[in-house]
Design an enzyme around this catalytic site. Sequence first.
Site, PDB file in Angstrom:
ATOM      1  CG  ASN A 158      -2.205   1.310  -0.747  1.00  0.00           C
ATOM      2  OD1 ASN A 158      -3.518   0.495  -0.616  1.00  0.00           O
ATOM      3  ND2 ASN A 158      -1.897   0.568  -1.576  1.00  0.00           N
ATOM      4  CE  LYS A 181     -11.398  -3.104   8.211  1.00  0.00           C
ATOM      5  NZ  LYS A 181     -10.095  -1.507   7.931  1.00  0.00           N
ATOM      6  N   PRO A 183      -8.898   1.516   6.746  1.00  0.00           N
ATOM      7  CG  PRO A 183      -7.382   2.644   5.206  1.00  0.00           C
ATOM      8  CD  PRO A 183      -9.199   2.891   5.767  1.00  0.00           C
ATOM      9  CD  GLU A 184      -9.271  -0.363  11.031  1.00  0.00           C
ATOM     10  OE1 GLU A 184      -7.613  -1.243   9.965  1.00  0.00           O
ATOM     11  OE2 GLU A 184     -10.631  -0.860  10.568  1.00  0.00           O
ATOM     12  CD  GLU A 256      -6.856  -3.235  -6.529  1.00  0.00           C
ATOM     13  OE1 GLU A 256      -5.611  -4.179  -6.758  1.00  0.00           O
ATOM     14  OE2 GLU A 256      -6.747  -2.301  -6.176  1.00  0.00           O
ATOM     15  CG  LEU A 257      -7.261  -9.989  -4.143  1.00  0.00           C
ATOM     16  CD1 LEU A 257      -7.064 -11.612  -3.715  1.00  0.00           C
ATOM     17  CD2 LEU A 257      -7.927  -9.919  -2.577  1.00  0.00           C
ATOM     18  CB  CYS A 290      -1.913  -3.616  -5.679  1.00  0.00           C
ATOM     19  SG  CYS A 290      -2.937  -2.296  -6.306  1.00  0.00           S
TER      20      CYS A 290
END
Length: 486
Positions: A158, A181, A183-184, A256-257, A290
Site C-alpha cells: 500500500n 521481502k 511486495p511482489e 504492524e497490522l 492501515c
Amino acid sequence: MVEAGESEMTECAQMFIAGEWCDGGAGTAEVLNPSNGQPIGAVAISDCADLDRALASADGAFSGWSRTSAYERSAILRKAGDLLRARAEEIGRLMTIEQGKPYEEAKGEVMGSADHIDWAAEEGRRIYGRVIPARAPNVSQIAYKVPLGVVAGFSPWNFPVSQAVRKIAGALGAGCSIVIKCPEETPYSCAELVRCFADAGVPAGVLNLVYGVPSEISEHLIPAAPVRMVSFTGSIPVGKHLGELAARHVKRCTLELGGHSPFIVAEDADVDAALALAVGLKFRNAGQVCASPSRFMVHERHYDRFVDGFVKGAEALKVGDGFTKGVQMGPLANIRRLEAMEAFVQDATDRGATLRFGGRRIGNEGYFFEPTVLTDVPEDARLMVEEPFGPLAPIAPFSSLDQAIEKANQLPFALAAFAFGSSQHTVSQLSEGLEAGMVSINHFGIASPETPFGGMKESGYGSEGGVEGMEAFITTKFVSAASLAA
Ligand code: NAD
C-alpha cells in the site's frame, strides 16, 4: 527508463543479494498496472538457495556494520536519504504505475520516506547505554545497547516505499543487517529505494532485497539461525501466523497490522474542519491505509449535515489513472481488493444498510471502485467488524459521547482513532477514553518519523518510528567487570 503514463517496464525487477542485483532461482512473476489490469513487467522470484545466500550475506555483514561507528553509519544513511529525494520523481512514477496512487501522492511518499531515513540516521547516533553503580569497589557495571543482529522484514504494497523504509532505515540505523521481502505487487519502486542505500555506500550484505512466494519466504527466513528479529506490516491473520512462528523460534517481533479506526465527531466539534479532514483521510490511497478511518460516528446534532457534506465530498473526488491531472483517488491495488469491496457492500446492503453514494466498480478496466458512503449499517455487518481496507465509509449517529467511545473501543483492533471536539473536557474524554495505539484529535497528527507508529490489541505490538522504533532493533547487553589488583 519508465516515463509518466507509460505502462511497460521491460526489465525484470531484480533482487539484491550480497551487494549484487540478481534474478531469482524460481523464475519470475508478472507485475500488473492496477489502472488497466495489464502486465507491465515482471519480478524475480526467489528459491531457497537465493534466501540462503541472502541470509549468509546478511549474517556475514552484520559484524562489520554493527562495529561501524554510529557516526559513519549515519553519514551513509543521510546520503541514502539525499539520493532518495533526488530520485523522487522517477521513483514516484514507478510507484504510480505499479500501485496506482496519484503521482503527486507517490512522489510525496518518496520525499517523506527520505525524512524517515534522516531520522533513523540521527537517532542511531543517540543509542546510549548506562553505567550502573556497583556494590563493590573496582567493579564497573555497564548496560550496553547493542543491535540485535539480522532482521527479516516483510513490507506491504500500500505504501511500497514508506513501509519498506521504516524497516530498512531503522535496522541499519541501529546497526543491524536486514533481509527484506518487499511486495511482489510493487517491486520496482522498492528496488529503487534499495538502490539508494546501495549507491550511498551501504556495504554489501548489509541490505538484501528478496521477492517470491510470501509464505515460503517467511517460513524459510524466520526460523533461520542468523535471524534475530522479525518486522512485519500487513494483515492481522498473516501477522498472527508470523508472530507464532517468531515466538516458536524466540525471535523478537514487531507486528504492524490492520485496524478499523473510529472517527468521532463530538457535539462541540468544528464540523467543517472534521469534514474536510474526514473525506481526504478516508479516500487517500483509495482507503488502503492501515490507519484509515473506517467507522464514522457523528453526534446526532451534526449527523445530517455531516452525511450530506461527506457525500458531496465523495461525489466531488476525481477518480482515475494516477497520472491524469487532478486525479485524487487511483484504483485499488489488485483484483482481490476490488472483490473484497463488492462483498463488503453487498453484505451491508443485504442487511439493510443505505447506500448514500457509490458502491460499485467503475468501468471494467483496471481496479477502480467508487468512493462509497453508507448509513444505517447494522453493527454485525462485515463492514463494521472486519477491516475494509478500501474506500468505504459507514457513518452512524450517536447521542452520548461516552457510548460512542465505548463503541469505538469494542473491536479487537486498536491501531488508530480520530476525533473532533472543542472543549478541554471533550478533548480529555477522547484522549483518555479512546483505546488505540495512536489517537489524533482535531487534526491529522500521526505517522511522522519522530513519533511512534503502532497498534494495541490485535493491531500488533512494537512501534515503527520514534525512539520506540529504534528500540525495536536493539537489545541490552550487561557487562560487569572487576579490575584485579596488579
Ligand atoms: P494478504 O494478507 O494476502 O497480504 C498482506 C501482506 O502480507 C502482503 O504484503 C503479502 O505479501 C504479505 N504476506 C501474505 N502472506 C504472507 C506470509 N505467509 N508471510 C509473509 N508475508 C505474507 O492480503 P492482501 O490481499 O495482499 O492485502 C489485504 C489485506 O492486507 C488487508 O485486509 C489489510 O488488512 C492488509 N494490509 C495491511 C497493511 C498495513 O499497512 N497494515 C498493508 C497492506 C495490506
